[in-house]
Design a protein around this motif. Structure first.
Motif, PDB file in Angstrom:
ATOM      1  N   TYR A  93      50.033  27.035  58.328  1.00  0.00           N
ATOM      2  CA  TYR A  93      49.803  25.801  57.583  1.00  0.00           C
ATOM      3  C   TYR A  93      50.479  25.913  56.220  1.00  0.00           C
ATOM      4  CZ  TYR A  93      46.403  24.286  61.038  1.00  0.00           C
ATOM      5  OH  TYR A  93      45.805  23.877  62.202  1.00  0.00           O
ATOM      6  N   GLU A  94      51.264  24.882  55.880  1.00  0.00           N
ATOM      7  CA  GLU A  94      51.889  24.804  54.567  1.00  0.00           C
ATOM      8  C   GLU A  94      51.030  23.901  53.686  1.00  0.00           C
ATOM      9  OE1 GLU A  94      56.412  24.390  53.360  1.00  0.00           O
ATOM     10  OE2 GLU A  94      55.555  22.420  53.809  1.00  0.00           O
ATOM     11  N   LEU A  95      50.490  24.465  52.624  1.00  0.00           N
ATOM     12  CA  LEU A  95      49.627  23.726  51.694  1.00  0.00           C
ATOM     13  C   LEU A  95      50.434  23.382  50.438  1.00  0.00           C
ATOM     14  CD1 LEU A  95      46.332  25.828  51.972  1.00  0.00           C
ATOM     15  CD2 LEU A  95      47.093  23.915  53.379  1.00  0.00           C
ATOM     16  N   ILE A  96      50.381  22.120  50.065  1.00  0.00           N
ATOM     17  CA  ILE A  96      51.144  21.645  48.906  1.00  0.00           C
ATOM     18  C   ILE A  96      50.174  20.988  47.929  1.00  0.00           C
ATOM     19  CG2 ILE A  96      53.018  20.172  48.109  1.00  0.00           C
ATOM     20  CD1 ILE A  96      54.162  20.286  50.958  1.00  0.00           C
ATOM     21  N   LYS A  97      50.101  21.525  46.722  1.00  0.00           N
ATOM     22  CA  LYS A  97      49.217  21.005  45.683  1.00  0.00           C
ATOM     23  C   LYS A  97      50.068  20.539  44.511  1.00  0.00           C
ATOM     24  CE  LYS A  97      45.460  20.253  43.234  1.00  0.00           C
ATOM     25  NZ  LYS A  97      44.520  19.174  43.552  1.00  0.00           N
ATOM     26  N   LYS A  98      49.813  19.302  44.034  1.00  0.00           N
ATOM     27  CA  LYS A  98      50.579  18.745  42.928  1.00  0.00           C
ATOM     28  C   LYS A  98      49.658  18.403  41.762  1.00  0.00           C
ATOM     29  CE  LYS A  98      54.375  16.829  45.681  1.00  0.00           C
ATOM     30  NZ  LYS A  98      55.199  15.639  45.977  1.00  0.00           N
ATOM     31  N   TYR A  99      50.145  18.675  40.543  1.00  0.00           N
ATOM     32  CA  TYR A  99      49.447  18.311  39.317  1.00  0.00           C
ATOM     33  C   TYR A  99      50.368  17.378  38.524  1.00  0.00           C
ATOM     34  CZ  TYR A  99      46.442  22.361  40.297  1.00  0.00           C
ATOM     35  OH  TYR A  99      45.588  23.265  40.885  1.00  0.00           O
ATOM     36  N   GLY A 100      49.819  16.240  38.069  1.00  0.00           N
ATOM     37  CA  GLY A 100      50.560  15.338  37.202  1.00  0.00           C
ATOM     38  C   GLY A 100      50.359  15.739  35.748  1.00  0.00           C
ATOM     39  N   LEU A 101      51.432  16.100  35.050  1.00  0.00           N
ATOM     40  CA  LEU A 101      51.350  16.618  33.684  1.00  0.00           C
ATOM     41  C   LEU A 101      52.024  15.657  32.705  1.00  0.00           C
ATOM     42  CD1 LEU A 101      52.397  20.334  34.398  1.00  0.00           C
ATOM     43  CD2 LEU A 101      50.116  19.328  34.529  1.00  0.00           C
ATOM     44  N   THR A 102      51.637  15.778  31.438  1.00  0.00           N
ATOM     45  CA  THR A 102      52.278  14.991  30.385  1.00  0.00           C
ATOM     46  C   THR A 102      52.079  15.688  29.052  1.00  0.00           C
ATOM     47  OG1 THR A 102      52.534  12.766  29.481  1.00  0.00           O
ATOM     48  CG2 THR A 102      50.281  13.547  29.798  1.00  0.00           C
ATOM     49  N   GLN A 103      52.851  15.268  28.055  1.00  0.00           N
ATOM     50  CA  GLN A 103      52.756  15.812  26.700  1.00  0.00           C
ATOM     51  C   GLN A 103      53.186  14.699  25.741  1.00  0.00           C
ATOM     52  OE1 GLN A 103      51.848  17.252  23.717  1.00  0.00           O
ATOM     53  NE2 GLN A 103      51.798  19.061  25.043  1.00  0.00           N
ATOM     54  N   PHE A 104      52.440  14.554  24.635  1.00  0.00           N
ATOM     55  CA  PHE A 104      52.688  13.469  23.696  1.00  0.00           C
ATOM     56  C   PHE A 104      53.387  13.945  22.423  1.00  0.00           C
ATOM     57  CE2 PHE A 104      49.262  12.016  26.400  1.00  0.00           C
ATOM     58  CZ  PHE A 104      49.676  10.739  26.730  1.00  0.00           C
ATOM     59  N   ASP A 105      53.824  15.210  22.409  1.00  0.00           N
ATOM     60  CA  ASP A 105      54.625  15.731  21.308  1.00  0.00           C
ATOM     61  C   ASP A 105      55.938  16.254  21.873  1.00  0.00           C
ATOM     62  OD1 ASP A 105      52.776  15.199  19.303  1.00  0.00           O
ATOM     63  OD2 ASP A 105      51.693  17.065  19.691  1.00  0.00           O
ATOM     64  N   SER A 106      57.031  15.947  21.192  1.00  0.00           N
ATOM     65  CA  SER A 106      58.326  16.421  21.666  1.00  0.00           C
ATOM     66  C   SER A 106      58.465  17.911  21.409  1.00  0.00           C
ATOM     67  CB  SER A 106      59.456  15.653  20.975  1.00  0.00           C
ATOM     68  OG  SER A 106      59.406  15.864  19.575  1.00  0.00           O
TER      69      SER A 106
END
Length: 544
Positions: free
Chosen positions: A80-93
């Motif tokens: 079984y291939e398990l794929i986990k995704k996290y949505g990331l962001t940053q508000f400082d350059s």
């Protein structure tokens, strides 16, 4: 020193490609804008009995987790291939590092790779922005953007099939009435029984119920007594019945005519004044109509037929014959509709096969993996140091060479970075690697090409045919290109596939930059992808 270098090149690539990491790490882009989401993907392949735990995180290092996506599970070669995704962001350059994340596989911890990303400000400066003329109208690209055309064609075909079904049904319904019902009374009795089976009153469709009930009565009067009942108002119909009873010497009681008039006026109130009778009133009206029809039928003067037995057929047998014929007609209607849809689909497919070719129909209706890559959203990014700037259909995944290379191999290099998409047995395979050596090395690109091909051969490439020529980037940087065909052996199925490859090598002052592309031979979409990738190659000069 040259001998050591070529031995290193062979060991380096063999070790990198032969070992698989337990957890693969990738991001959809390494350059992002402030506040925009980018995805971190963790992938692992385990057995069906393994237990994998991905952490629940609000932050990953300096980056905020705005979305934790459900785990995708894909069955692959018994595992079984398990794929986990996290949505990331940053508000400082700035430039940030996504740290390693601990994943538990059967209670044993494994770490993901750390990845560097850059978050940039959104530039808004209309004063310095160049102004351009409005572009001319361009033709829309064929492919995914035209999906609505296929949907519209399917809807039209199904609509034609539905129309054929309705048209045949209407014609057969009229034919059924002519063939099955021998007398008006038989038709009226059967229609009353069918009306009750529809359960319109139970469904709250009282208006429809009264409309059909009075239509049955009017139709019987029109056919049996020959009065234009369907076109007459209630008052006109009652007056016509009274006149016909005198003319035809029909014995009708005032009660019969009164009951018919009462039900007809009740129906008028329901249909036009939105009146809603009570349940017992609806039942009484239905019984009155049935009694009126039977009374009218018995009052009509008729001659006694010679074979009276034909008129005394068992009602149950007649109803059974009616149902059998109805079922046959219904099946015929469905058959006509299905045949029409199949014919239209076949004709449409044949038209496209003749005009566009079978490959076009197969690729656009069934789908093609390389076509999906070509028409998808491409990513332009910089890989390695000195950087190789390249545009690809997917983000290349970093492989941590320090974790997989032997210490004696790492002792020869100052820095090594490797990025990969796919594998040699996939429909499309891309690798980008950059290497900087500790000691100055005079690299012979032709010899380096031979060494790379030997490594490919060790990984399953067979019968390699190679052609060599000089290659120059858009900025004039010179290199060597090797290209040709080979047979790639699948270690699982033990089958081989004919493949086409292109291999680019560039030497820096103390290092080597390498790009390899491999795909199935004859894949026109993959050829377009390869051309687009090679045309996008830009190289960053190595710094001493």
């Amino acid at each position: 020193m040259k001998l050591k270098f070529y031995i290193f090149l062979f060991l380096l690539t063999s070790t990198v490609f032969s070992q698989q990491k337990q957890v693969e790490t990738s991001v959809d882009t390494t350059k992002n804008k402030i506040g925009a989401e980018f995805k971190l993907t963790l992938k692992t392949v385990v057995s069906s009995k393994s237990k994998v735990v991905f952490p629940k995180l609000k932050n990953i290092g300096p980056l905020e987790v705005i979305q934790s996506y459900p785990i995708d599970t894909v069955k692959k070669d018994g595992n079984y291939e398990l794929i986990k995704k996290y949505g990331l962001t940053q508000f400082d350059s700035g430039k940030y590092t996504i740290p390693s994340i601990k994943i538990l596989i059967d209670k044993k911890p494994y770490l993901s790779d750390s990845i560097k990303v850059e978050v940039a400000n959104v530039k808004v400066d209309t004063l310095q922005q160049k102004m351009y003329d409005i572009k001319t109208i361009s033709n829309a690209d064929e492919g995914i953007g035209n999906w609505w055309k296929y949907v519209l064609a399917l809807v039209i075909i199904l609509g034609i099939g539905a129309f054929v079904y309705w048209f045949v049904k209407k014609r057969q319904q009229k034919k059924i009435e002519e063939e099955v019902y021998k007398t008006p009374i038989e038709k009226a009795t059967s229609l009353l029984n069918n009306l009750e089976q529809k359960e319109l009153v139970q469904k709250g469709e009282v208006k429809e119920y009264y409309s059909e009930l009075t239509d049955i009565a009017r139709n019987y009067i029109e056919e049996a007594i020959h009065i234009p009942a369907m076109e007459s108002t209630t008052s006109e119909l009652i007056a016509a019945i009274k006149a016909a009873s005198t003319k035809k010497k029909m014995t009708l009681t005032p009660e019969t005519v009164e009951n018919l008039e009462r039900v007809l006026r009740q129906a008028d109130l329901v249909k036009f004044a939105k009146s809603k009778p009570l349940d017992f009133e609806i039942t009484e009206d239905r019984n009155k109509i049935q009694k009126v029809i039977l009374t009218l039928d018995s009052a009509i003067p008729t001659e006694v037929p010679e074979e009276i037995e034909d008129q005394l057929l068992n009602e149950a047998q007649r109803q059974k014959q009616i149902q059998i014929q109805l079922r046959k007609k219904r099946n015929a209607r469905i058959g006509y509709a299905i045949a029409t849809v199949v014919f239209l689909l076949t004709a449409t497919t044949t038209y496209f096969v003749v005009t566009k070719g079978f490959t076009y129909v197969k690729d656009n209706l069934i789908g093609h993996p390389s076509k999906e890559l070509l028409e998808g959203e491409w990513v332009k990014s910089a890989y390695g140091n000195p950087a190789v700037i390249i545009e690809t259909p997917k983000v290349l995944k970093r492989m941590d060479t320090e974790k997989v290379l032997p210490k004696e191999t790492m002792a020869l290099i100052k820095e090594m970075q490797l990025f990969v998409y796919g594998s040699m047995i996939d429909n499309f395979y891309v690798t980008v690697s950059t290497t900087k050596f500790k000691q100055p090395t005079d690299i012979d690109l032709s010899k380096a090409l031979e060494g790379s091909l030997k490594v490919i051969e060790a990984q399953g490439g067979q019968n390699i045919i190679v052609k060599q020529e000089d290659f120059q980037t858009n900025e004039g940087i010179q290199g060597v290109k090797g290209y040709g065909t080979m047979s790639v052996l699948n270690p699982v199925t033990k089958t081989s596939t004919k493949a086409y490859y292109e291999l680019l090598l560039f030497k820096q002052d103390q290092g080597l930059q390498q790009i390899m592309i491999l795909h199935e031979e004859g894949d026109t979409y993959a050829n377009e992808i390869t051309t687009r990738i090679l045309n996008s190659v830009e190289l960053q000069r190595a710094s001493n």
